[in-house]
Write an enzyme that holds these catalytic residues in place. Structure first.
Site, PDB file in Angstrom:
ATOM      1  CG  ASP A  47      32.302  -7.316  37.159  1.00 45.30           C
ATOM      2  OD1 ASP A  47      32.864  -7.065  36.088  1.00 45.30           O
ATOM      3  OD2 ASP A  47      32.738  -6.955  38.278  1.00 45.30           O
ATOM      4  CG  HIS A  86      34.626 -10.823  37.492  1.00 41.30           C
ATOM      5  ND1 HIS A  86      35.869 -11.045  36.951  1.00 41.30           N
ATOM      6  CD2 HIS A  86      34.679  -9.594  38.065  1.00 41.30           C
ATOM      7  CE1 HIS A  86      36.642  -9.993  37.180  1.00 41.30           C
ATOM      8  NE2 HIS A  86      35.947  -9.112  37.870  1.00 41.30           N
ATOM      9  CD  GLU A 120      32.945  -3.659  38.292  1.00 40.30           C
ATOM     10  OE1 GLU A 120      33.069  -4.005  39.469  1.00 40.30           O
ATOM     11  OE2 GLU A 120      33.641  -4.135  37.372  1.00 40.30           O
TER      12      GLU A 120
HETATM   13 ZN   LIG Z   1      34.536  -5.924  36.181  1.00 38.60          ZN
END
Ligand SMILES: [Zn+2]
Length: 210
Positions: A53, A57, A173
């Site tokens: 990210d 984002h 993530e």
């Molecule tokens: Zn993400």
């Protein structure tokens, strides 16, 4: 020096965050069918599997995927095993020695989910907002977690993402840390280079330090 691949393999069976596009992989040319090569059509969201990210984002005008500084994506990282906690909160992060830590990857019970095919797990371990703010103040520039979001599921506002991305802290993530012992490693995290991207899959590797 040993390398650990902490990337989740991308396949149509991989769960995606509710509301995101599904993963579809279709052979469009096939050697078996007499074509000259194997070629596939890929269709998926930008936040599947192991992914990065960038600030863009959640932050308007934030740094996009293709603009991320490589010197943050590559470098020494601490893998912190937080045991069986349900939330990585202030108490958990305060118990860690963060001196000299620029990149931190949280190993939680989430990592066990990757061992078997599963539906999206809503009850995943997340980083709460005060803990995120603490990490930012401590000088951390990259935070990783071992499920598809770092934020509590069904959040009212994405305050953990904003605390991190709003301070140009990169979020990774969907890591699989199940086979990695806690400690310090060299992190190599290279997301695909999507122009003005809001996120994208990455191959993420830890190299053992000598
Ligand atoms: Zn993400």
């Amino acid at each position: 020096m040993k390398l650990h691949d902490i990337t989740v393999p991308i396949s149509a069976e991989l769960p995606v965050y509710p509301g995101d596009p599904k993963i579809e992989i279709q052979r469009t040319l096939s050697l078996e069918a007499g074509d000259v090569a194997n070629v596939s059509h890929l269709s998926c969201g930008s936040h599947i599997g192991t992914h990065v990210d960038p600030p863009a984002h959640f932050v308007r005008g934030g740094i996009a995927l293709d603009e991320l500084p490589l010197d943050i994506l590559i470098g020494t990282a601490r893998v912190a095993d937080v045991g069986n906690v349900d939330v990585i909160d202030l108490l958990v992060v305060k118990s860690l020695d963060l001196s000299g830590v620029t990149r931190i990857l949280f190993k939680t019970r989430n990592s066990r989910l990757w061992g078997t095919p599963h539906e999206f797990e809503r009850d995943f371990v997340y980083l709460d907002t005060p803990a995120a703010e603490f990490l930012v103040k401590a000088g951390v520039r990259l935070v990783g977690i071992d499920y598809l979001s770092i934020e509590k599921f069904n959040f009212e506002a994405p305050t953990t993402h904003l605390a991190l991305l709003g301070n140009d802290v990169i979020v990774v993530e969907g890591l699989d840390l199940s086979n990695v012992a806690p400690g310090d490693y060299e992190l190599i995290c290279l997301p695909i280079k999507i122009k003005e991207g809001d996120g994208g899959p990455a191959r993420v590797v830890l190299r053992e330090l000598s």
